[in-house]
Design a protein around this motif. Structure first.
Motif, PDB file in Angstrom:
ATOM      1  N   GLN A 129       0.841  -1.204   0.000  1.00  0.00           N
ATOM      2  CA  GLN A 129       0.000   0.000   0.000  1.00  0.00           C
ATOM      3  C   GLN A 129       0.871   1.246   0.000  1.00  0.00           C
ATOM      4  N   LEU A 130       1.916   1.231   0.827  1.00  0.00           N
ATOM      5  CA  LEU A 130       2.825   2.375   0.901  1.00  0.00           C
ATOM      6  C   LEU A 130       3.456   2.648  -0.463  1.00  0.00           C
ATOM      7  N   ILE A 131       3.978   1.586  -1.075  1.00  0.00           N
ATOM      8  CA  ILE A 131       4.660   1.744  -2.360  1.00  0.00           C
ATOM      9  C   ILE A 131       3.700   2.248  -3.436  1.00  0.00           C
ATOM     10  N   ALA A 132       2.496   1.695  -3.460  1.00  0.00           N
ATOM     11  CA  ALA A 132       1.520   2.116  -4.472  1.00  0.00           C
ATOM     12  C   ALA A 132       1.138   3.577  -4.298  1.00  0.00           C
ATOM     13  N   ILE A 133       0.807   3.964  -3.071  1.00  0.00           N
ATOM     14  CA  ILE A 133       0.397   5.355  -2.809  1.00  0.00           C
ATOM     15  C   ILE A 133       1.542   6.317  -3.090  1.00  0.00           C
ATOM     16  N   PHE A 134       2.736   5.937  -2.660  1.00  0.00           N
ATOM     17  CA  PHE A 134       3.911   6.781  -2.867  1.00  0.00           C
ATOM     18  C   PHE A 134       4.176   7.006  -4.361  1.00  0.00           C
ATOM     19  N   ASN A 135       4.173   5.924  -5.135  1.00  0.00           N
ATOM     20  CA  ASN A 135       4.491   6.055  -6.559  1.00  0.00           C
ATOM     21  C   ASN A 135       3.391   6.756  -7.341  1.00  0.00           C
ATOM     22  N   ILE A 136       2.142   6.567  -6.944  1.00  0.00           N
ATOM     23  CA  ILE A 136       1.053   7.328  -7.573  1.00  0.00           C
ATOM     24  C   ILE A 136       1.262   8.822  -7.328  1.00  0.00           C
ATOM     25  N   ALA A 137       1.649   9.170  -6.105  1.00  0.00           N
ATOM     26  CA  ALA A 137       1.922  10.576  -5.779  1.00  0.00           C
ATOM     27  C   ALA A 137       3.080  11.125  -6.609  1.00  0.00           C
ATOM     28  N   THR A 138       4.096  10.293  -6.826  1.00  0.00           N
ATOM     29  CA  THR A 138       5.260  10.734  -7.594  1.00  0.00           C
ATOM     30  C   THR A 138       4.889  11.006  -9.051  1.00  0.00           C
ATOM     31  N   VAL A 139       4.018  10.168  -9.617  1.00  0.00           N
ATOM     32  CA  VAL A 139       3.527  10.429 -10.976  1.00  0.00           C
ATOM     33  C   VAL A 139       2.715  11.720 -11.000  1.00  0.00           C
ATOM     34  N   GLN A 140       1.929  11.943  -9.966  1.00  0.00           N
ATOM     35  CA  GLN A 140       1.151  13.185  -9.884  1.00  0.00           C
ATOM     36  C   GLN A 140       2.072  14.403  -9.860  1.00  0.00           C
ATOM     37  N   MET A 141       3.233  14.282  -9.236  1.00  0.00           N
ATOM     38  CA  MET A 141       4.212  15.372  -9.261  1.00  0.00           C
ATOM     39  C   MET A 141       4.701  15.607 -10.683  1.00  0.00           C
ATOM     40  N   ASP A 142       4.958  14.512 -11.393  1.00  0.00           N
ATOM     41  CA  ASP A 142       5.385  14.639 -12.795  1.00  0.00           C
ATOM     42  C   ASP A 142       4.325  15.327 -13.638  1.00  0.00           C
ATOM     43  N   GLN A 143       3.063  15.128 -13.263  1.00  0.00           N
ATOM     44  CA  GLN A 143       1.960  15.736 -14.003  1.00  0.00           C
ATOM     45  C   GLN A 143       1.667  17.161 -13.531  1.00  0.00           C
ATOM     46  N   GLY A 144       2.430  17.659 -12.555  1.00  0.00           N
ATOM     47  CA  GLY A 144       2.223  19.011 -12.043  1.00  0.00           C
ATOM     48  C   GLY A 144       1.112  19.127 -11.023  1.00  0.00           C
ATOM     49  N   LYS A 145       0.645  17.994 -10.487  1.00  0.00           N
ATOM     50  CA  LYS A 145      -0.441  17.997  -9.491  1.00  0.00           C
ATOM     51  C   LYS A 145       0.166  17.878  -8.096  1.00  0.00           C
ATOM     52  N   ASP A 146       0.928  18.891  -7.693  1.00  0.00           N
ATOM     53  CA  ASP A 146       1.708  18.786  -6.455  1.00  0.00           C
ATOM     54  C   ASP A 146       0.839  18.791  -5.197  1.00  0.00           C
ATOM     55  N   SER A 147      -0.234  19.543  -5.186  1.00  0.00           N
ATOM     56  CA  SER A 147      -1.105  19.572  -4.002  1.00  0.00           C
ATOM     57  C   SER A 147      -1.729  18.199  -3.765  1.00  0.00           C
ATOM     58  N   LEU A 148      -2.174  17.553  -4.849  1.00  0.00           N
ATOM     59  CA  LEU A 148      -2.733  16.206  -4.740  1.00  0.00           C
ATOM     60  C   LEU A 148      -1.658  15.217  -4.312  1.00  0.00           C
ATOM     61  N   ALA A 149      -0.448  15.428  -4.832  1.00  0.00           N
ATOM     62  CA  ALA A 149       0.670  14.553  -4.477  1.00  0.00           C
ATOM     63  C   ALA A 149       0.987  14.650  -2.989  1.00  0.00           C
ATOM     64  N   VAL A 150       0.930  15.867  -2.418  1.00  0.00           N
ATOM     65  CA  VAL A 150       1.206  16.051  -0.989  1.00  0.00           C
ATOM     66  C   VAL A 150       0.245  15.224  -0.140  1.00  0.00           C
ATOM     67  N   GLU A 151      -1.024  15.201  -0.513  1.00  0.00           N
ATOM     68  CA  GLU A 151      -2.019  14.427   0.240  1.00  0.00           C
ATOM     69  C   GLU A 151      -1.651  12.944   0.267  1.00  0.00           C
ATOM     70  N   ASN A 152      -1.282  12.408  -0.891  1.00  0.00           N
ATOM     71  CA  ASN A 152      -0.919  10.990  -0.956  1.00  0.00           C
ATOM     72  C   ASN A 152       0.408  10.715  -0.255  1.00  0.00           C
ATOM     73  N   LEU A 153       1.350  11.637  -0.371  1.00  0.00           N
ATOM     74  CA  LEU A 153       2.644  11.445   0.290  1.00  0.00           C
ATOM     75  C   LEU A 153       2.506  11.471   1.809  1.00  0.00           C
ATOM     76  N   GLN A 154       1.589  12.270   2.322  1.00  0.00           N
ATOM     77  CA  GLN A 154       1.349  12.272   3.769  1.00  0.00           C
ATOM     78  C   GLN A 154       0.807  10.911   4.221  1.00  0.00           C
ATOM     79  N   LYS A 155      -0.048  10.288   3.411  1.00  0.00           N
ATOM     80  CA  LYS A 155      -0.534   8.939   3.718  1.00  0.00           C
ATOM     81  C   LYS A 155       0.633   7.950   3.716  1.00  0.00           C
ATOM     82  N   ALA A 156       1.489   8.072   2.706  1.00  0.00           N
ATOM     83  CA  ALA A 156       2.649   7.181   2.623  1.00  0.00           C
ATOM     84  C   ALA A 156       3.588   7.389   3.804  1.00  0.00           C
ATOM     85  N   LEU A 157       3.733   8.649   4.237  1.00  0.00           N
ATOM     86  CA  LEU A 157       4.623   8.956   5.361  1.00  0.00           C
ATOM     87  C   LEU A 157       4.121   8.283   6.645  1.00  0.00           C
ATOM     88  N   SER A 158       2.820   8.318   6.848  1.00  0.00           N
ATOM     89  CA  SER A 158       2.243   7.672   8.033  1.00  0.00           C
ATOM     90  C   SER A 158       2.557   6.180   8.040  1.00  0.00           C
TER      91      SER A 158
END
Length: 595
Positions: free
Chosen positions: A160-189
């Motif tokens: 789950q961590l890896i999936a959420i983290f990598n989805i967030a990283t793709v979102q960063m590549d797409q310029g969706k940084d605010s959405l990426a932060v939300e997912n990265l916070q989940k991964a951080l937990s």
């Protein structure tokens, strides 16, 4: 070049909390034992391959091949599937994406055992990583979603961590940084849980980068600091290097130049140690900008030259990635086209069977002949389209190689000038070079630009070299009045290597001053360039230097014209003509208009 990370999923969970060298030493001891069951030996070999994959790829490949051989001899599906996956991991780290994808799909095919869902999840993740690196974001998200679905169904926190983290990283590549932060916070937990703390520095780094994109530098530095401390504890030098590069950039933005310099130098050493060329190049570029802000012109130029040399190597690797993408696309399109041809054949056969009677056999023969012709035509068309795409990719790669070469030579010119002249003159020279570099980089991604822009770029180059050689030469550019310079398109920098050759190997070698004449004319459907100089000429320069002068830039330009000829079915040409005094270069290109 990327300062964020994807998580590549391996199967070695038991060793996550151990330092790498400790893992390698322990595994060597286990492998040295004489009587080890085949299944255990296979696991040890694959663990060893994983442990050294980033530092010794040939040896890692050797270990995985041995593991695969043992697993196959025992018909052990688990070992076979994991060996294919590990081979895919090694190819991925080599940036050989075609082979990596092939091995991953073999792993999925071989996975016939209890718990295969979790195994499949790890492979989907690594396939997604490849598509993310190739910027095929839709395919990447599709495979990461498969991973997340399996992880949630099996309640696997690591996946789950890896999936959420990598989805967030793709979102960063797409310029969706605010959405990426939300997912990265989940991964951080998730990464704060003890078994998953190995991922903590990587998640913190990407969180820092997301906040950096959002220009919240305070939060960015907070997460970078957390990432750095944890990476140091687990001796993760690759992540340490990336984090230091990101921190150095922010210190530069905040005009903490001394701190930026120290941090970036540390990142350069670590990147060199881990062999990460793209990240080392990025660090040199950031350091060059830092030195420039400090007013250290000579150091800035030296750092930028290091960046150019490394970037030139990276272009070759990026060209391979582009060709892999074209290769994958070609195979897919070919399969679709041939499948459609087969469908058409089956439909026609069915209609023929319905006709019945004495004409059936003759009809079948005719249909098969027509089908073969259609199939051949479909395949030929697909091959032709593919070759066109490859030619386009090769042209882009040649332009990318030419620009670093051009800039590197210009930097040498500037370095000479800075070393010999006063600061005021040097500063004026640097400003002109900055203009030249900006124009060059802006044009590097374009297949063609207006003739007017290209000649302006050439003029700026001549002016820079005039200053360097203390006005040892004069130049003149003339254009046929019948040519619309704003509407006529030409390949960028097509003349620059020949102009450079005239200056460096012609006029600079002669006694006294020289002159360069550039003429642009139109003849039927061709644009004809000529560059005349009154330098020492090719033969005299070769006699003086003991070799025939064939510059790298000139070779690249000839290759560019050869590909343009192939793509457009024209006879563009380059001719070098020795004169009694100097050299004349003639370049012919197909006339291309913007509208």
């Amino acid at each position: 070049m990327k300062t964020k990370l994807f998580l590549l999923v391996f199967f070695m969970v038991s060793c996550l909390g151990m330092a790498q060298q400790t893992v390698v030493d322990s595994l060597k001891t286990l492998l040295d034992k004489k009587e080890v069951p085949d299944t255990l030996r296979t696991i040890y070999l694959l663990n060893m391959a994983h442990a050294i994959a980033t530092t010794n790829k040939p040896k890692a490949t050797q270990y995985t091949q041995e593991a695969l051989k043992i697993a196959k001899s025992n018909n052990w599906n688990v070992g076979i599937a994991k060996a294919y996956r590990q081979q895919g991991n090694v190819y991925y780290l080599k940036s050989d994406f075609t082979q990596a994808l092939q091995q991953y799909h073999r792993a999925l095919d071989a996975a016939h055992f209890e718990g295969k869902n979790l195994f499949d999840a790890t492979v989907y993740s690594n396939i997604a990583n490849i598509y993310a690196d190739m910027e095929e974001f839709d395919r990447a998200l599709e495979n990461y979603s498969k991973l997340l679905q399996i992880a949630e169904e099996t309640d696997s926190k690591p996946q789950q961590l890896i999936a959420i983290f990598n989805i967030a990283t793709v979102q960063m590549d797409q310029g969706k940084d605010s959405l990426a932060v939300e997912n990265l916070q989940k991964a951080l937990s998730l990464s704060e849980e003890k078994p998953l703390q190995i991922y903590y520095p990587t998640v913190c780094n990407n969180l820092g980068l997301a906040y950096q994109h959002l220009e919240d530098y305070e939060k960015a530095l907070l997460y970078y600091d957390k990432a750095l401390k944890q990476a140091e504890i687990i001796e993760d030098k690759a992540t340490m290097a990336i984090v230091l590069t990101n921190m150095g950039k922010i210190y530069g933005y905040q005009e903490q130049t001394r701190k930026a310099e120290t941090t970036l130098l540390k990142s350069i050493d670590l990147n060199a140690e881990t062999g990460a060329l793209d990240r080392e190049a990025e660090s040199w570029l950031a350091l060059s900008e830092t030195y420039q802000n400090q007013g250290k012109g000579t150091e800035a130029l030296a750092a930028y030259k290091k960046y150019i040399v490394l970037n030139d190597s990276i272009q070759d690797r990026e060209q391979q990635v582009e060709l892999v993408k074209k290769d994958l696309s070609y195979e897919h399109q070919k399969e679709q086209a041939l499948s459609q041809a087969e469908i058409d054949r089956q439909r026609t056969l069915k209609k023929t069977v319905i006709l019945g009677g004495s004409g059936l056999l003759l009809a079948l023969v005719v249909i098969l002949v027509l089908y073969k012709k259609k199939r051949d035509a479909v395949e030929a068309k697909t091959v032709s389209q593919f070759e066109s795409k490859v030619d386009k990719t090769k042209l882009k790669a040649l332009r990318s190689q030419l620009n670093p070469h051009f800039i590197f030579n210009s930097l040498n010119s500037i370095h000479d000038f800075v070393a010999k002249n006063e600061k005021t003159e040097a500063k004026a020279y640097l400003v002109k070079f900055a203009t030249l570099m900006r124009q060059t980089l802006e044009n590097s991604e374009k297949e063609a630009i207006p003739l007017k822009e290209d000649l302006e770029l050439l003029t700026t180059y001549f002016e820079i070299e005039q200053k360097r050689l203390q006005h040892k030469f004069s130049f003149k550019i003339t254009v046929d009045p019948s040519i619309d310079v704003e509407n006529t398109l030409v390949p960028p920098l097509i003349l620059q290597p020949f102009a450079e050759n005239s200056i460096w190997h012609g006029i600079s070698q002669k006694t006294g001053t020289g002159h360069i004449l550039v003429q642009v004319q139109k003849k039927e459907e061709m644009i004809l360039y000529s560059i005349d100089d009154d330098g020492v000429g090719q033969l005299k320069d070769a006699t003086k230097n003991g070799k025939t002068n064939k510059s790298y830039g000139m070779k690249l330009t000839k290759n560019r014209i050869a590909i343009i000829n192939k793509r457009n079915s024209v006879q563009g040409h380059v001719r070098l003509i020795d004169k009694k005094q100097g050299v004349r270069v003639e370049v012919g290109l197909p006339l291309q208009l913007a509208f």
